[in-house]
Design a protein around this motif. Structure first.
Motif, PDB file in Angstrom:
ATOM      1  N   PHE A  58      21.690   5.649  49.870  1.00 32.99           N
ATOM      2  CA  PHE A  58      22.089   6.782  49.253  1.00 32.99           C
ATOM      3  C   PHE A  58      22.341   7.861  50.294  1.00 32.99           C
ATOM      4  O   PHE A  58      21.632   7.800  51.377  1.00 32.99           O
ATOM      5  N   ASP A  59      23.256   8.587  50.215  1.00 33.10           N
ATOM      6  CA  ASP A  59      23.183   9.895  50.940  1.00 33.10           C
ATOM      7  C   ASP A  59      22.311  10.883  50.553  1.00 33.10           C
ATOM      8  O   ASP A  59      22.481  11.674  49.549  1.00 33.10           O
ATOM      9  N   ALA A  60      21.164  11.056  51.138  1.00 26.79           N
ATOM     10  CA  ALA A  60      19.988  11.867  50.908  1.00 26.79           C
ATOM     11  C   ALA A  60      19.459  12.580  51.731  1.00 26.79           C
ATOM     12  O   ALA A  60      19.475  12.369  52.908  1.00 26.79           O
ATOM     13  N   SER A  61      18.864  13.763  51.471  1.00 30.19           N
ATOM     14  CA  SER A  61      18.322  14.760  52.165  1.00 30.19           C
ATOM     15  C   SER A  61      17.157  15.512  51.438  1.00 30.19           C
ATOM     16  O   SER A  61      17.348  15.694  50.174  1.00 30.19           O
ATOM     17  N   ALA A  62      16.224  16.258  52.185  1.00 31.35           N
ATOM     18  CA  ALA A  62      15.452  17.129  51.607  1.00 31.35           C
ATOM     19  C   ALA A  62      15.719  18.462  51.941  1.00 31.35           C
ATOM     20  O   ALA A  62      15.945  18.940  52.816  1.00 31.35           O
ATOM     21  N   CYS A  63      16.464  19.273  50.854  1.00 34.38           N
ATOM     22  CA  CYS A  63      17.063  20.177  50.902  1.00 34.38           C
ATOM     23  C   CYS A  63      16.115  21.570  50.646  1.00 34.38           C
ATOM     24  O   CYS A  63      15.360  21.535  49.889  1.00 34.38           O
ATOM     25  N   MET A  64      16.057  22.457  51.555  1.00 34.41           N
ATOM     26  CA  MET A  64      15.142  23.627  51.680  1.00 34.41           C
ATOM     27  C   MET A  64      15.335  24.602  50.551  1.00 34.41           C
ATOM     28  O   MET A  64      16.484  24.905  50.188  1.00 34.41           O
ATOM     29  N   THR A  65      14.277  25.239  49.996  1.00 30.94           N
ATOM     30  CA  THR A  65      14.495  26.121  49.352  1.00 30.94           C
ATOM     31  C   THR A  65      13.647  27.372  49.583  1.00 30.94           C
ATOM     32  O   THR A  65      12.902  27.287  50.503  1.00 30.94           O
ATOM     33  N   GLN A  66      13.273  28.693  48.659  1.00 34.47           N
ATOM     34  CA  GLN A  66      12.237  29.501  48.984  1.00 34.47           C
ATOM     35  C   GLN A  66      10.942  28.856  49.030  1.00 34.47           C
ATOM     36  O   GLN A  66       9.976  29.390  49.344  1.00 34.47           O
ATOM     37  N   GLY A  67      10.939  27.934  47.961  1.00 33.38           N
ATOM     38  CA  GLY A  67       9.474  27.246  47.952  1.00 33.38           C
ATOM     39  C   GLY A  67       9.619  25.928  48.660  1.00 33.38           C
ATOM     40  O   GLY A  67       9.887  25.648  49.754  1.00 33.38           O
ATOM     41  N   HIS A  68       9.068  24.786  47.773  1.00 34.87           N
ATOM     42  CA  HIS A  68       9.175  23.424  48.249  1.00 34.87           C
ATOM     43  C   HIS A  68      10.692  22.645  48.276  1.00 34.87           C
ATOM     44  O   HIS A  68      11.422  23.064  47.383  1.00 34.87           O
ATOM     45  N   PRO A  69      10.868  21.605  49.047  1.00 33.35           N
ATOM     46  CA  PRO A  69      12.245  21.269  49.220  1.00 33.35           C
ATOM     47  C   PRO A  69      12.655  20.618  47.861  1.00 33.35           C
ATOM     48  O   PRO A  69      11.560  19.905  47.162  1.00 33.35           O
ATOM     49  N   SER A 163       4.078  23.884  39.461  1.00 35.44           N
ATOM     50  CA  SER A 163       3.914  25.312  39.463  1.00 35.44           C
ATOM     51  C   SER A 163       4.743  26.189  38.964  1.00 35.44           C
ATOM     52  O   SER A 163       4.968  27.055  39.601  1.00 35.44           O
ATOM     53  N   GLY A 164       5.473  25.662  37.989  1.00 29.85           N
ATOM     54  CA  GLY A 164       6.624  26.748  37.495  1.00 29.85           C
ATOM     55  C   GLY A 164       8.046  26.524  37.632  1.00 29.85           C
ATOM     56  O   GLY A 164       8.746  27.148  37.219  1.00 29.85           O
ATOM     57  N   SER A 165       8.186  25.490  38.615  1.00 26.97           N
ATOM     58  CA  SER A 165       9.712  25.338  39.118  1.00 26.97           C
ATOM     59  C   SER A 165      10.368  26.513  39.504  1.00 26.97           C
ATOM     60  O   SER A 165      11.496  26.880  38.951  1.00 26.97           O
ATOM     61  N   PRO A 166       9.794  27.371  40.388  1.00 32.01           N
ATOM     62  CA  PRO A 166      10.624  28.967  40.492  1.00 32.01           C
ATOM     63  C   PRO A 166      11.855  28.707  41.353  1.00 32.01           C
ATOM     64  O   PRO A 166      12.653  29.407  41.392  1.00 32.01           O
ATOM     65  N   SER A 167      12.098  27.537  42.025  1.00 30.58           N
ATOM     66  CA  SER A 167      13.299  27.441  42.999  1.00 30.58           C
ATOM     67  C   SER A 167      14.432  26.607  42.043  1.00 30.58           C
ATOM     68  O   SER A 167      15.455  26.489  42.588  1.00 30.58           O
ATOM     69  N   LEU A 168      13.907  25.981  40.931  1.00 29.04           N
ATOM     70  CA  LEU A 168      14.730  25.183  40.102  1.00 29.04           C
ATOM     71  C   LEU A 168      16.171  25.832  39.749  1.00 29.04           C
ATOM     72  O   LEU A 168      17.372  25.062  40.054  1.00 29.04           O
ATOM     73  N   LYS A 169      16.157  26.663  38.900  1.00 23.14           N
ATOM     74  CA  LYS A 169      17.394  27.011  38.542  1.00 23.14           C
ATOM     75  C   LYS A 169      18.101  27.769  39.582  1.00 23.14           C
ATOM     76  O   LYS A 169      19.451  27.427  39.417  1.00 23.14           O
ATOM     77  N   PRO A 170      17.607  28.502  40.617  1.00 23.67           N
ATOM     78  CA  PRO A 170      18.644  28.807  41.598  1.00 23.67           C
ATOM     79  C   PRO A 170      19.438  27.626  42.153  1.00 23.67           C
ATOM     80  O   PRO A 170      20.520  27.775  42.720  1.00 23.67           O
ATOM     81  N   PHE A 171      18.553  26.722  42.440  1.00 20.68           N
ATOM     82  CA  PHE A 171      19.040  25.577  43.038  1.00 20.68           C
ATOM     83  C   PHE A 171      20.183  24.741  42.053  1.00 20.68           C
ATOM     84  O   PHE A 171      21.365  24.256  42.630  1.00 20.68           O
ATOM     85  N   LEU A 172      19.930  24.749  40.772  1.00 17.12           N
ATOM     86  CA  LEU A 172      20.963  24.123  40.013  1.00 17.12           C
ATOM     87  C   LEU A 172      22.082  24.862  40.024  1.00 17.12           C
ATOM     88  O   LEU A 172      23.247  24.575  40.036  1.00 17.12           O
TER      89      LEU A 172
END
Length: 462
Positions: A58-69, A163-172
């Motif tokens: 896979f072309d894979a990476s841990a993408c940084m967010t305001q919270g956890h990757p 912990s509520g997925s605070p970074s998920l919607k902005p990432f999507l």
């Protein structure tokens, strides 16, 4: 490509011990997302997963967010056919209370189960590390046997689900085009029972409200003001009592607008499945269903909307006794919604119902606690039948069409933001003690889960 399936299944069986070793290495990383002290460990878990995916091509990476990757991976040598996005989460709940664990929570331990199975006991063994590794190990077996996967696969693994997925919607939103696929695969669900696999096709929505009734301007002596002064606890209790009638139906104006009856085919299948209504309630010390009369327990908990009072506060609740008429009283109320209901309309109907019953010299305030619509997977869509057939073949039992009384927010986000349905297939058992001490995942869940995903990928390729 699908001719490779027998060899892929053999490879899964042969490599089960190695698959367990990888799962154990993953579990040993204490990726507790809600505790800032474990930020480095969450980053470590994300990097570990990205490295595993890269090893599989896979072309894979841990993408940084305001919270956890966020871990994102795409198959480099993409096959033809449909494109799926697999979702899981690598973060786990805290382990407290630690003294109730029989083994160290981040040292996975194999324990003999009373039914002859083996339990993998550790924090995250079921929720969600064991579950997400079933899919990764299925991909590993396909790559080992055929050199590629039978369909196009992308993977999204988040580190904030607990912990509520605070970074998920902005990432999507930011990666909408990259993450869009024909269908999402979600592994964070249960079996029907210990031996029967299931596809969860219905998720109830949610509306949460907190209300506070205020009567007098201050707390009052009940001897001096009793009967003459309005008691907000009385007002609150009377209002809450009107939310359901004697038949168990919710009384809000327009509450059932858009609610459809359960399809006959689903109702018939539920009737064939082993479900002990008396035992379901008996395990919690109850015996009489409290929902809408004439509805089965399964309908009540999966396919019908609900109204529940989750907490009430008012007056003096400490040790001893205090003869007081409180100034305020409050309650937390939640509604579980089904397909066809509008959360905004339900919220407004509730507020209108309350306001109409508050005495003229009293007042009410409302506080919103989230809301989301219900979701359902189309029963005539292209993904359901091949998945049911693959699960039935693997487990030797007719796979069930299941609902769930809870909500999985990511499924709604996939639908609203990426216009993508989600196929929810999981292999957890109801006794897995997720979020509790001594969480476990059955070895049979792990083994057959890997084989199940291998079959599903082959079925989609066909």
């Amino acid at each position: 490509m699908t001719d490779h399936l027998p060899a892929v299944l053999d490879r899964i069986d042969t490599d089960l011990d190695k698959s367990l070793e990888r799962l154990f290495e993953f579990i040993r990383i204490p990726s507790i997302s809600t505790d800032p002290a474990y930020k480095a460990e969450c980053r470590q878990a994300a990097e570990w997963l990205a490295a595993e995916l890269r090893d599989l091509g896979f072309d894979a990476s841990a993408c940084m967010t305001q919270g956890h990757p966020m871990v994102v991976g795409h198959q480099v040598e993409a096959a033809g056919g449909p494109h799926v996005l697999f979702y899981g989460h690598y973060d786990v709940q805290p382990v407290d209370p630690i003294e109730l664990w029989t083994t160290p929570p981040f040292e996975p331990t194999l324990v003999a189960a009373p039914n002859g199975d083996t339990w993998i006991v550790a924090r995250g063994a079921s929720d969600d590390k064991g579950a997400l590794m079933t899919f990764i190990e299925a991909c590993r077996a396909w790559k080992a046997v055929s050199g590629t996967l039978p369909i196009r696969v992308s993977i999204l693994l988040e580190g904030e689900e607990e912990s509520g997925s605070p970074s998920l919607k902005p990432f999507l939103e930011a990666h909408r085009e990259e993450l869009s696929a024909d269908v999402a695969l979600v592994c964070d669900t249960d079996m029907w029972d210990n031996d029967t696999p299931a596809v969860t096709t219905m998720l109830r929505g949610l509306v949460g409200e907190e209300i506070e009734i205020t009567c007098a301007s201050r707390d009052l002596h009940s001897g001096m003001f009793g009967s003459a002064a309005r008691n907000p606890i009385h007002v609150l209790a009377e209002i809450l009592a009107t939310l359901r009638d004697g038949e168990g139906r919710i009384t809000l104006q327009g509450f059932y607008d858009g609610v459809q009856e359960l399809p006959d085919a689903v109702k018939e299948q539920w009737g064939r499945l082993p479900f002990d209504e008396a035992g379901f309630l008996g395990q919690v010390g109850l015996s009489i269903p409290a929902g809408e009369r004439g509805r089965s327990v399964l309908e009540q908990i999966w396919a019908r909307p609900t109204c529940e009072v989750n907490g009430i506060v008012g007056g003096y609740t400490g040790e001893g006794f205090k003869t007081v008429i409180p100034s305020t009283a409050s309650a937390k109320v939640s509604f579980r919604l089904v397909t066809g209901q509008d959360p905004a309309k339900v919220r407004e109907a509730f507020r209108a119902h309350v306001r109409a019953r508050v005495p003229g010299d009293c007042s009410v305030t409302f506080k919103e606690h989230g809301g989301s619509p219900a979701l359902s997977l189309p029963l005539d869509g292209p993904w359901l039948k091949p998945t049911l057939d693959a699960l039935t073949e693997e487990w030797g039992r007719e796979a069930a069409l299941a609902g769930t009384g809870g909500s999985i927010p990511i499924v709604g986000d996939f639908k609203r933001m990426l216009n993508m349905d989600a196929l929810m297939v999981g292999f957890a058992r109801f006794d897995n003690r997720v979020h509790s001490p001594n969480e476990k995942y059955d070895l049979s869940s792990f083994h057959h889960g890997i084989r199940s995903w291998a079959r599903i990928l082959a079925a989609f390729a066909r």
